[in-house]
Motif scaffolding. Structure first.
Motif, PDB file in Angstrom:
ATOM      1  N   ASP A   1      -8.591  11.118  -6.455  1.00 21.82           N
ATOM      2  CA  ASP A   1      -9.757  10.529  -7.130  1.00 21.82           C
ATOM      3  C   ASP A   1     -10.677   9.819  -6.139  1.00 21.82           C
ATOM      4  O   ASP A   1     -11.887  10.031  -6.138  1.00 21.82           O
ATOM      5  N   ARG A   2     -10.103   8.941  -5.313  1.00 19.95           N
ATOM      6  CA  ARG A   2     -10.944   8.239  -4.342  1.00 19.95           C
ATOM      7  C   ARG A   2     -10.188   7.958  -3.060  1.00 19.95           C
ATOM      8  O   ARG A   2      -8.975   7.761  -3.056  1.00 19.95           O
ATOM      9  N   PHE A   3     -10.973   7.945  -1.983  1.00 20.69           N
ATOM     10  CA  PHE A   3     -10.460   7.786  -0.630  1.00 20.69           C
ATOM     11  C   PHE A   3     -11.253   6.658   0.001  1.00 20.69           C
ATOM     12  O   PHE A   3     -12.478   6.751   0.146  1.00 20.69           O
ATOM     13  N   VAL A   4     -10.582   5.560   0.383  1.00 19.30           N
ATOM     14  CA  VAL A   4     -11.261   4.402   0.967  1.00 19.30           C
ATOM     15  C   VAL A   4     -10.917   4.335   2.444  1.00 19.30           C
ATOM     16  O   VAL A   4      -9.753   4.159   2.821  1.00 19.30           O
ATOM     17  N   LEU A   5     -11.945   4.487   3.280  1.00 18.51           N
ATOM     18  CA  LEU A   5     -11.766   4.425   4.730  1.00 18.51           C
ATOM     19  C   LEU A   5     -11.974   2.997   5.212  1.00 18.51           C
ATOM     20  O   LEU A   5     -12.993   2.366   4.918  1.00 18.51           O
TER      21      LEU A   5
ATOM     22  N   THR B   1      -8.075  -3.560 -11.152  1.00 13.27           N
ATOM     23  CA  THR B   1      -6.896  -3.130 -11.907  1.00 13.27           C
ATOM     24  C   THR B   1      -7.125  -1.762 -12.531  1.00 13.27           C
ATOM     25  O   THR B   1      -6.213  -0.919 -12.581  1.00 13.27           O
ATOM     26  N   GLY B   2      -8.354  -1.520 -12.972  1.00 11.11           N
ATOM     27  CA  GLY B   2      -8.676  -0.276 -13.675  1.00 11.11           C
ATOM     28  C   GLY B   2      -8.432   0.976 -12.857  1.00 11.11           C
ATOM     29  O   GLY B   2      -8.068   2.019 -13.420  1.00 11.11           O
ATOM     30  N   TYR B   3      -8.622   0.903 -11.516  1.00 13.16           N
ATOM     31  CA  TYR B   3      -8.422   2.137 -10.739  1.00 13.16           C
ATOM     32  C   TYR B   3      -7.108   2.146  -9.950  1.00 13.16           C
ATOM     33  O   TYR B   3      -6.808   3.129  -9.261  1.00 13.16           O
ATOM     34  N   LEU B   4      -6.323   1.057 -10.068  1.00 14.48           N
ATOM     35  CA  LEU B   4      -5.046   1.016  -9.356  1.00 14.48           C
ATOM     36  C   LEU B   4      -3.824   1.012 -10.271  1.00 14.48           C
ATOM     37  O   LEU B   4      -2.795   1.602  -9.934  1.00 14.48           O
ATOM     38  N   ARG B   5      -3.933   0.349 -11.431  1.00 19.72           N
ATOM     39  CA  ARG B   5      -2.771   0.249 -12.306  1.00 19.72           C
ATOM     40  C   ARG B   5      -2.371   1.629 -12.827  1.00 19.72           C
ATOM     41  O   ARG B   5      -3.201   2.429 -13.245  1.00 19.72           O
TER      42      ARG B   5
ATOM     43  N   GLN C   1      -1.015  -5.077  -8.514  1.00 20.03           N
ATOM     44  CA  GLN C   1      -1.791  -4.416  -9.567  1.00 20.03           C
ATOM     45  C   GLN C   1      -0.952  -3.427 -10.383  1.00 20.03           C
ATOM     46  O   GLN C   1      -1.482  -2.737 -11.251  1.00 20.03           O
ATOM     47  N   GLU C   2       0.329  -3.338 -10.090  1.00 27.62           N
ATOM     48  CA  GLU C   2       1.275  -2.510 -10.837  1.00 27.62           C
ATOM     49  C   GLU C   2       0.903  -1.020 -10.821  1.00 27.62           C
ATOM     50  O   GLU C   2       0.667  -0.392 -11.850  1.00 27.62           O
ATOM     51  N   PRO C   3       0.851  -0.426  -9.619  1.00 26.32           N
ATOM     52  CA  PRO C   3       0.608   1.020  -9.561  1.00 26.32           C
ATOM     53  C   PRO C   3       1.807   1.797 -10.083  1.00 26.32           C
ATOM     54  O   PRO C   3       2.923   1.265 -10.147  1.00 26.32           O
ATOM     55  N   ALA C   4       1.575   3.051 -10.455  1.00 29.12           N
ATOM     56  CA  ALA C   4       2.692   3.885 -10.898  1.00 29.12           C
ATOM     57  C   ALA C   4       3.655   4.125  -9.743  1.00 29.12           C
ATOM     58  O   ALA C   4       4.873   4.203  -9.933  1.00 29.12           O
TER      59      ALA C   4
END
Length: 630
Positions: free
Chosen positions: A403-407, A279-283, A307-310
């Protein structure tokens, strides 16, 4: 005010007036009992009038303050009965004190102070209990119409399910089985727990059971397989409650029952997640999912949306896939700021427009060509999409301060024997080494096959079974690692939270599965006998296909992490300038569709890549026409 709210308010007032009527009734009954149910003397009448006049407002106010009308009689519980008793016991001294001040309690029978609270408490409790029993069909004599049902699992899920089944005419729950000895010979809603699962065959025979329900959402695949194997040898139907993961936030009832699937037999392991970290890096972040309409991408969108992203940006080149996930998310997450973008990751201008317009902060890159034989026949397109499409997204992520890129990668990238695996390995190498030169955290997740994904064996086998067979398997000994889509995606999200940049997280896929065994299980789940009703035919390995997959290269070495299901592969550094030079040559080979040169340069970047070279004398351009679009 809608009709349902009006009905609730009406029911509360009806309950309140019911309780108020019991106050004078309890007064009169207490005095009447004192005089042996005979004539009540005239000198008691003034006491009754005054006492009732005092008790109604006092006791009524206490009933209301104690919350007796917040709930519904249909769901009356022990807590409700305790509140009733407390309110009666509190009202008695208050009423007595007021009456003492007015009458000094002269002429009031002493037995009244015992009889009145007992009668009032009984008058309030018993109707509630009787109504609850009536609504729970506990006074109902079951008809023979409902299926004679046995429930495996007498835990909270089994209890809730049995309560619902008792309300439905199509079910007749007759027995529980549970492996916990503490529960044996006890009853749940009048249904006895007869023992453990070893008594299944006996109980099916003795009680003429028609339906077995596996009501253990937390059960792993070993438990599910145990009961499914037993049921396959019995003359019963069987159904299952979905897993804990699927049931999150949902009510357990008969509508959730479904047929057992291959996902239940091969997946369903309980995976613990650090939900706070995820939640900390997606909300409240802007999240981009490429390939968001595909099997993995769409599940990423579902779990990210929760996760309630913006804002969630779903990028996909398939118009229908994009429409489907956009429609689903709009229905399920009506408040979610959702943007569906139709485009190709190879189109740099279109992708850069997304970055300029929406400024994504987190990217999950799931867009890829993944079907091994198809990419083997179209290698140039595989290289352009899987390698250079990834590079386009990665470079833009760096330029725009993501901030981050997940492959999302694959175990086919390890010692690849096909173009698809080699392209994914090049994408891994680029992201790993680019992470050292960027403020963006580039994180790679690598895992095996996911059950039910587009192009996988599961939907293929299902179609073949529905057509009456045969089911085609390439080799009797071929194995693959499997995980369900929701499980694998949850671990991708977990890896995204744990990664600091440059890592390859390898998902623990458990033990590899024989594809032949998978085919046999699916045939049995469909109600057929393998090799009798439905034949299994072996067709031979396809181009680029291996007998077994590996999860790491020998030089990587797996290291544990603080999550049991995620392992860390050691980073393999390469010379950056050399890599960029090789990629330039590879790009030229892909554009010209010089397939021979393309494979040679793939092998230069990924030395462990193996492929069959064309015999000497065959023109490279001719090979390109055969192997790619031309």
């Amino acid at each position: 005010m809608n009709t349902q709210i009006k009905l609730i308010l009406l029911n509360r007032w009806v309950a309140f007036f019911h309780d108020i009527l019991w106050i004078p009734a309890s007064f009169i009954l207490a005095v009447w009992i004192r005089f042996n149910l005979g004539y009540i003397p005239a000198d008691q009448i003034p006491f009754l009038y005054k006492g009732i006049a005092i008790a109604i407002p006092v006791q009524g106010a206490i009933f209301w303050l104690f919350g007796l009308y917040r709930g519904m009689w249909r769901f009356a519980s022990v807590q409700d009965l305790v509140r009733i008793i407390k309110s009666v016991l509190l009202g008695l001294p208050i009423i007595t004190t007021i009456m003492a001040m007015m009458t000094r309690l002269e002429g009031i029978p002493r037995s009244f102070f015992l009889l009145y609270p007992l009668l009032l408490a009984a008058g309030l409790c018993l109707p509630r209990i009787m109504y609850r029993l009536f609504k729970d069909h506990r006074f109902h004599i079951p008809s023979n119409a409902g299926k004679r049902t046995l429930i495996i699992g007498a835990g909270s899920a089994g209890e809730m399910l049995s309560r619902d089944l008792l309300h439905r005419d199509e079910y007749q729950p007759l027995a529980f089985l549970d492996d916990d000895p503490v529960k044996w010979n006890k009853e749940i809603h009048g249904i006895r727990v007869f023992g453990d699962g070893n008594r299944l065959e006996e109980m099916v025979d003795v009680l003429s059971i028609e339906l077995v329900v596996i009501a253990i959402p937390s059960a792993g695949k070993a438990v599910i397989n145990r009961y499914v194997n037993k049921c396959n040898n019995l003359p019963v139907q069987y159904k299952i409650l979905p897993s804990l993961f699927e049931m999150q936030g949902k009510v357990i009832d008969a509508d959730k029952l479904r047929a057992v699937t291959v996902e239940d037999l091969l997946g369903r392991e309980v995976i613990s997640l650090d939900t706070d970290a995820i939640t900390g890096y997606l909300r409240n972040r802007v999240v981009l999912v490429t390939g968001g309409g595909g099997s993995i991408g769409s599940e990423l969108c579902r779990q990210i949306a929760a996760q309630e992203p913006a804002r969630l940006i779903v990028f996909d080149h398939s118009e229908y896939n994009l429409y489907a996930i956009d429609h689903e998310l709009t229905e399920t997450f009506s408040e979610l700021p959702l943007i569906g973008v139709l485009g190709d990751i190879r189109n740099k201008e279109r992708v850069e427009w997304v970055f300029r317009k929406f400024s994504p902060e987190v990217i999950f890159h799931a867009a890829a060509y993944k079907h091994v034989p198809m990419v083997e026949r179209n290698p140039a397109e595989g290289v352009r999409n899987n390698i250079f499409g990834t590079i386009t997204i990665a470079q833009l992520a760096d330029r725009y301060g993501v901030d981050r890129f997940v492959l999302v990668s694959t175990d086919k990238a390890v010692n690849p024997a096909n173009v698809m695996g080699a392209t994914k390995r090049v994408a891994e190498l680029f992201c790993q080494n680019f992470s050292k030169r960027s403020a963006t955290k580039f994180i790679t997740t690598r895992f095996g096959n996911v059950l039910g994904s587009a192009g996988s064996v599961v939907p293929l086998f299902q179609k073949q079974i529905e057509a009456g067979g045969p089911v085609t398997v390439t080799h009797p000994e071929i194995t693959r690692y499997f995980m369900t889509i929701p499980e694998s995606v949850s671990l991708i999200l977990q890896a995204g939270a744990m990664g600091g940049g440059g890592e390859i997280f390898v998902l623990d896929m458990g033990e590899p599965i024989l594809i032949r065994k998978l085919a046999e299980q699916m045939i049995r789940l469909s109600g057929f006998i393998p090799d009798e009703d439905i034949k299994i035919v072996y067709t031979g390995l396809r181009p680029g296909e291996k007998l077994f997959e590996e999860i790491l290269h020998e030089s990587e070495g797996l290291q544990p992490t603080n999550h049991a299901k995620l392992l860390l592969a050691r980073s393999r550094a390469v010379d950056w300038d050399w890599l960029l030079g090789e990629l330039d040559v590879l790009r030229e080979a892909a554009v010209s569709r010089a397939v021979g040169h393309l494979k040679e340069h793939l092998k230069a970047i990924v030395p462990e890549y193996t492929y069959e070279r064309m015999p000497a004398g065959i023109d490279v351009k001719t090979e390109a026409v055969i192997a790619d679009e031309g």
